[in-house]
Design an enzyme around this catalytic site. Structure first.
Site, mmCIF file in Angstrom:
data_model
loop_
_atom_site.group_PDB
_atom_site.id
_atom_site.type_symbol
_atom_site.label_atom_id
_atom_site.label_comp_id
_atom_site.label_asym_id
_atom_site.label_seq_id
_atom_site.Cartn_x
_atom_site.Cartn_y
_atom_site.Cartn_z
ATOM 1 N N LYS A 92 0.841 -1.203 0.000
ATOM 2 C CA LYS A 92 0.000 0.000 0.000
ATOM 3 C C LYS A 92 0.875 1.252 0.000
ATOM 4 C CE LYS A 92 -3.885 2.125 2.475
ATOM 5 N NZ LYS A 92 -4.869 1.991 3.577
ATOM 6 N N SER A 115 -9.267 3.400 2.221
ATOM 7 C CA SER A 115 -8.118 3.827 1.448
ATOM 8 C C SER A 115 -7.309 2.684 0.845
ATOM 9 C CB SER A 115 -7.191 4.682 2.317
ATOM 10 O OG SER A 115 -6.662 3.929 3.399
ATOM 11 N N SER A 123 -10.661 1.686 6.331
ATOM 12 C CA SER A 123 -9.864 1.596 5.113
ATOM 13 C C SER A 123 -9.495 0.180 4.702
ATOM 14 C CB SER A 123 -8.589 2.429 5.253
ATOM 15 O OG SER A 123 -8.909 3.802 5.281
#
Length: 468
Positions: free
Chosen positions: A76, A151, A175
């Site tokens: 990520k 996210s 997220s």
């Protein structure tokens, strides 16, 4: 089933036994990325194919390094990986290439992972919609006109489409959970402190955000959790972790499940969301669980007041150096400036009062878990929305007063740092996925994942892959 759609458990077992080479897997992975990523934009900063193939051949020739040996992984884009850009979706960091791995990346690398690139995020991870001015938007593989959530949106899309077998993510206000719901995969928010972050700045006070794994099954979640979990001696709140892979499903018969729904109407829901999530409850009942609808156990507004104070305090602390530089401040998106301004204006007593509310909710939740083995909430209040829309401004006729109020259903879990498995719940009339949050008391990670494994065996939702 194609190679890249197989479970991480199967792929890693085949790599370990020699039935599959890292070079074969890398070649298939890069082919899959070339096939679908141009339309989806989930994996960013993809590294040179020749260099990646060379790394895979080196893994085949070298000694076995650990449980992720030879597995392609994209991290990520909020976490540092040596030699790969870490932009956090911000123009301020567009050229930043770290020289060392952050803790989570270091643990995956030590376990044998081969880093191929990054997964896309919203700017600084703020907002459950993956778009930013550096790489653009990541779209939903079930309908590319819609948001994939965030996210950890790039990670969820990469899993859903077979570009990755495992993915890391992070979760403050959903997220790991919202993108799992909207992409028909699993996201796991571990008990706070089980998966340590990089020890930067304060390591005592801020207890909202955590790192965690994502996968296409709870069994695969367990594999990655075993790699990234466990205390870091440089940090004060670490939890011990006993390995749980290979994960076995529990016997769910007789378990008591509490359904919190829309919190007595406090959380507005788009049409069809509740009905889809209630389908998951029927799956629990079919498994032999006792499911009971519960009244709101704590005032939603008190949870919201505590959350927004503590979140802005944490975000403001992180963004304060940029806020102090006028040229950098001007490049932050509106929601980031709003959070930072609120956080920097808070008094110590305001933060204390917010923490008292959090403490009161924790005590009430602990009492609930004396009677229930797990609690369930929806993983989102709306279906995936137009990818060109920054965030929903109303739900079922109710106006949203902040950029993140539409994700309020996430905060009862986040505020307390509870372990939570985001599990697929099926599809709506539009053909896009939805999910539920299954959560328990702190420290119940192994039991919770075993329940998730039983649910997965009974439903198999991620096997219903997107058409692309």
């Amino acid at each position: 089933m194609t190679l890249t759609r197989q479970s991480a458990s199967t792929i890693l077992a085949d790599l370990s036994s020699g039935r599959l080479s890292a070079a074969e897997l890398m070649q298939a992975t890069l082919a899959r990325i070339a096939d679908v990523n141009p339309q989806l934009n989930a994996i960013v900063a993809l590294q040179d194919a020749d260099a990646l193939m060379a790394a895979a051949r080196a893994a085949d020739a070298g000694p076995w390094r650990g449980p992720l040996h030879g597995l392609p992984v994209a991290v990520k884009d909020l976490a540092d990986v040596a030699g790969l850009p870490t932009t956090k979706g911000s123009p301020l960091l567009a050229d930043f290439v770290p020289k060392r791995d952050e803790l989570i990346a270091a643990r995956m690398r030590a376990a044998g992972a081969i880093f191929i690139g990054k997964t896309n995020v919203p700017e600084f991870g703020l907002g459950s919609h993956t778009f930013n001015p550096v790489y653009g938007a990541t779209v939903n593989p079930y309908d590319p006109t819609l948001s994939c959530g965030g996210s950890s949106g790039g990670a969820a899309v990469a899993l859903a489409t077979g570009m990755l077998a495992l993915a890391d993510g992070s979760d403050m206000m959903g997220s790991l959970r919202n993108p799992a719901a909207w992409n028909n995969v699993y996201g796991y928010r571990p008990s706070w402190g089980l998966v340590p972050s990089e020890p930067l700045g304060d390591t005592f006070l801020h207890q909202l955000s955590t790192l965690g794994p994502m996968a296409r099954s709870p069994q695969d979640i367990a594999l990655l959790l075993d790699v990234i979990a466990g205390p870091d001696p440089r940090q004060p709140h670490g939890m011990r972790h006993e390995p749980i892979a290979p994960l076995e499903p529990c016997d769910p018969k007789g378990l008591r499940i509490g359904w919190l729904g829309d919190w007595g109407g406090a959380y507005p829901m788009e049409a069809g969301v509740m009905e889809c999530c209630e389908g998951a409850l029927r799956s629990f009942e079919a498994m032999g669980c006792h499911v009971e609808a519960l009244a709101p156990p704590f005032p939603a507004e008190k949870i919201w007041d505590s959350w927004t104070t503590l979140r802005s305090w944490q975000v403001g602390a992180g963004l304060a150096p940029m806020m102090e530089q006028p040229d950098q401040r001007a490049q932050l998106k509106d929601s980031a400036r709003w959070e930072a301004e609120r956080g920097m204006a808070l008094s110590a007593m305001e933060v204390h009062r917010a923490s008292v509310l959090r403490s009161d909710w924790f005590k009430r939740a602990a009492a609930l878990f004396e009677d229930y083995d797990a609690l369930v909430l929806p993983s989102a209040q709306v279906w995936p929305f137009d990818v060109a829309q920054p965030y929903p401004t109303s739900i079922a006729g109710q106006e949203m007063d902040t950029y993140h109020r539409w994700m309020e259903v996430m905060i009862p879990v986040s505020l307390l740092g509870l372990p939570c498995l985001a599990a697929p719940a099926g599809f709506g009339a539009q053909g896009v996925p939805m999910g539920v949050q299954i959560f328990g008391p702190r420290g119940s990670d192994a039991r919770l994942l075993a329940l998730g494994a039983a649910y997965h065996e009974a439903t198999g939702w991620p096997q219903k892959a997107p058409a692309m």
